[in-house]
Design a protein around this motif. Structure first.
Motif, mmCIF file in Angstrom:
data_model
loop_
_atom_site.group_PDB
_atom_site.id
_atom_site.type_symbol
_atom_site.label_atom_id
_atom_site.label_comp_id
_atom_site.label_asym_id
_atom_site.label_seq_id
_atom_site.Cartn_x
_atom_site.Cartn_y
_atom_site.Cartn_z
ATOM 1 N N ARG A 174 -5.366 9.018 -1.505
ATOM 2 C CA ARG A 174 -6.751 9.425 -1.756
ATOM 3 C C ARG A 174 -6.805 10.822 -2.370
ATOM 4 N NH1 ARG A 174 -7.509 7.035 3.363
ATOM 5 N NH2 ARG A 174 -7.578 9.079 4.373
ATOM 6 N N SER A 175 -5.977 11.722 -1.863
ATOM 7 C CA SER A 175 -5.990 13.100 -2.345
ATOM 8 C C SER A 175 -5.536 13.208 -3.793
ATOM 9 C CB SER A 175 -5.092 13.964 -1.454
ATOM 10 O OG SER A 175 -4.972 15.270 -1.951
ATOM 11 N N LEU A 176 -4.521 12.426 -4.154
ATOM 12 C CA LEU A 176 -3.919 12.539 -5.479
ATOM 13 C C LEU A 176 -4.480 11.546 -6.490
ATOM 14 C CD1 LEU A 176 -0.247 12.978 -4.253
ATOM 15 C CD2 LEU A 176 -1.621 14.729 -5.395
ATOM 16 N N GLY A 177 -5.259 10.581 -6.011
ATOM 17 C CA GLY A 177 -5.818 9.593 -6.925
ATOM 18 C C GLY A 177 -4.806 8.567 -7.394
ATOM 19 N N HIS A 178 -3.801 8.279 -6.556
ATOM 20 C CA HIS A 178 -2.780 7.291 -6.881
ATOM 21 C C HIS A 178 -2.915 6.087 -5.948
ATOM 22 C CE1 HIS A 178 -0.914 9.955 -9.663
ATOM 23 N NE2 HIS A 178 -0.378 10.763 -8.768
ATOM 24 N N THR A 179 -2.218 5.015 -6.283
ATOM 25 C CA THR A 179 -2.166 3.873 -5.385
ATOM 26 C C THR A 179 -1.180 4.173 -4.256
ATOM 27 O OG1 THR A 179 -0.335 2.795 -6.551
ATOM 28 C CG2 THR A 179 -2.586 2.313 -7.318
ATOM 29 N N PRO A 180 -1.358 3.553 -3.093
ATOM 30 C CA PRO A 180 -0.394 3.757 -2.005
ATOM 31 C C PRO A 180 1.035 3.410 -2.407
ATOM 32 C CG PRO A 180 -2.385 2.748 -1.155
ATOM 33 C CD PRO A 180 -2.521 2.758 -2.650
ATOM 34 N N GLY A 181 1.196 2.393 -3.257
ATOM 35 C CA GLY A 181 2.537 2.021 -3.694
ATOM 36 C C GLY A 181 3.206 3.123 -4.497
ATOM 37 N N THR A 182 2.449 3.744 -5.397
ATOM 38 C CA THR A 182 2.984 4.848 -6.196
ATOM 39 C C THR A 182 3.367 6.020 -5.308
ATOM 40 O OG1 THR A 182 1.672 4.221 -8.126
ATOM 41 C CG2 THR A 182 2.455 6.493 -8.033
ATOM 42 N N VAL A 183 2.506 6.328 -4.346
ATOM 43 C CA VAL A 183 2.782 7.433 -3.425
ATOM 44 C C VAL A 183 4.016 7.131 -2.584
ATOM 45 C CG1 VAL A 183 1.919 8.694 -1.418
ATOM 46 C CG2 VAL A 183 0.402 8.220 -3.347
ATOM 47 N N SER A 184 4.114 5.907 -2.088
ATOM 48 C CA SER A 184 5.258 5.526 -1.261
ATOM 49 C C SER A 184 6.568 5.679 -2.026
ATOM 50 C CB SER A 184 5.086 4.080 -0.782
ATOM 51 O OG SER A 184 6.140 3.713 0.073
ATOM 52 N N ASP A 185 6.573 5.278 -3.293
ATOM 53 C CA ASP A 185 7.783 5.413 -4.110
ATOM 54 C C ASP A 185 8.163 6.881 -4.284
ATOM 55 O OD1 ASP A 185 7.986 2.697 -4.394
ATOM 56 O OD2 ASP A 185 7.076 2.628 -6.395
ATOM 57 N N ARG A 186 7.172 7.733 -4.534
ATOM 58 C CA ARG A 186 7.455 9.156 -4.726
ATOM 59 C C ARG A 186 7.958 9.791 -3.428
ATOM 60 N NH1 ARG A 186 8.642 12.166 -8.971
ATOM 61 N NH2 ARG A 186 7.136 10.839 -10.074
ATOM 62 N N ILE A 187 7.382 9.386 -2.300
ATOM 63 C CA ILE A 187 7.818 9.921 -1.008
ATOM 64 C C ILE A 187 9.273 9.539 -0.739
ATOM 65 C CG2 ILE A 187 7.484 9.762 1.489
ATOM 66 C CD1 ILE A 187 5.468 11.524 0.011
ATOM 67 N N LYS A 188 9.640 8.320 -1.097
ATOM 68 C CA LYS A 188 11.032 7.898 -0.916
ATOM 69 C C LYS A 188 11.971 8.775 -1.740
ATOM 70 C CE LYS A 188 9.970 3.032 0.055
ATOM 71 N NZ LYS A 188 10.022 1.640 -0.479
ATOM 72 N N ARG A 189 11.562 9.111 -2.963
ATOM 73 C CA ARG A 189 12.401 9.969 -3.803
ATOM 74 C C ARG A 189 12.496 11.377 -3.222
ATOM 75 N NH1 ARG A 189 10.248 6.769 -8.172
ATOM 76 N NH2 ARG A 189 8.457 8.137 -8.470
ATOM 77 N N LEU A 190 11.378 11.897 -2.741
ATOM 78 C CA LEU A 190 11.403 13.231 -2.136
ATOM 79 C C LEU A 190 12.262 13.235 -0.870
ATOM 80 C CD1 LEU A 190 7.650 14.277 -2.538
ATOM 81 C CD2 LEU A 190 9.603 15.100 -3.868
#
Length: 233
Positions: A37-53
């Motif tokens: 919600r904060s970044l304006g992305h889909t949960p799937g996109t956020v989840s992928d980025r979190i995995k990389r981080l």
């Protein structure tokens, strides 16, 4: 990579900033859905980025659980927040940028500027503790200037002084700017219509109607232990 510049990509930097900023404004844990919600992305996109981080040792995250910064991630996030907010000051004070456009252009610059540039810029500006949106600028030692405030809709009085503007789109910033509703401005709540999500206020330029997005972006100074004078319905 320029010496002294951010070692992280622009997307990584933006995510780290968001993970650090959400607890600054709320006691709720940082979750994938809140980040989306904060970044304006889909949960799937956020989840992928979190995995990389997480694979880079910058965050810790268990499936369906909260996202937390590691010590290295917190260090990088603090730098990202400090640079982003300092750049807003640079653009406003040294280049006379329009207030609604500060955040977008600061975001475009934040991974390119060096620590030396930011140190010199801070000295030139007198080491400001708050940016043009009223947000505190983390110090080099990791401490953050204190700011006792809360959402406008939980203000303890119908008269309120704006402390900061947070998580606002450029459209919302333009609306607030058009009514001179910036940090330091005082407003008086006239009425709240929860059925349509419109708050009527009187500000520096007279009466204004604010939609829910604008209302949610405003935080006001308050005293501890005082109950709200009105509610969001």
């Amino acid at each position: 990579m320029t010496a002294g510049a951010s070692p992280r990509s622009a997307p990584d930097t933006r995510f780290l900033r968001a993970i650090w900023t959400i607890p600054e404004l709320s006691e709720h844990p940082v979750t994938v859905s809140r980040l989306a919600r904060s970044l304006g992305h889909t949960p799937g996109t956020v989840s992928d980025r979190i995995k990389r981080l997480a694979s880079r040792g910058l965050v810790e995250h268990e499936r369906y659980g909260a996202v937390a910064l590691t010590p290295e991630g917190k260090r990088d996030a603090l730098r990202a927040v400090r640079v982003h907010r300092q750049l807003r000051c640079v653009l406003a004070e040294l280049f006379d940028y329009p207030w609604p456009e500060l955040s977008d252009d600061a975001e475009g610059l934040e991974v390119a500027v060096t620590d030396r540039f930011m140190t010199l810029a801070a000295q030139r500006l007198g080491s400001p503790e708050f940016d043009p949106y009223g947000e505190p600028i983390p110090r080099l030692d990791g401490t953050v200037p204190a700011l006792l405030d809360g959402p406008l809709m939980t203000a303890s009085t119908a008269h309120a002084r704006i402390s900061r503007v947070v998580s606002a789109s450029k459209a919302v910033l333009r609306t607030l700017d058009g009514h001179s509703l910036r940090p330091g401005a005082t407003l008086q709540v006239v009425s709240w219509n929860p059925s349509v999500g419109v708050l009527r206020v009187t500000g520096p330029r007279g009466e204004a109607e604010l939609g829910l997005a604008a209302v949610r972006s405003l935080r006001t100074l308050r005293e501890p232990g005082v109950q709200a004078a009105f509610g969001a319905g």
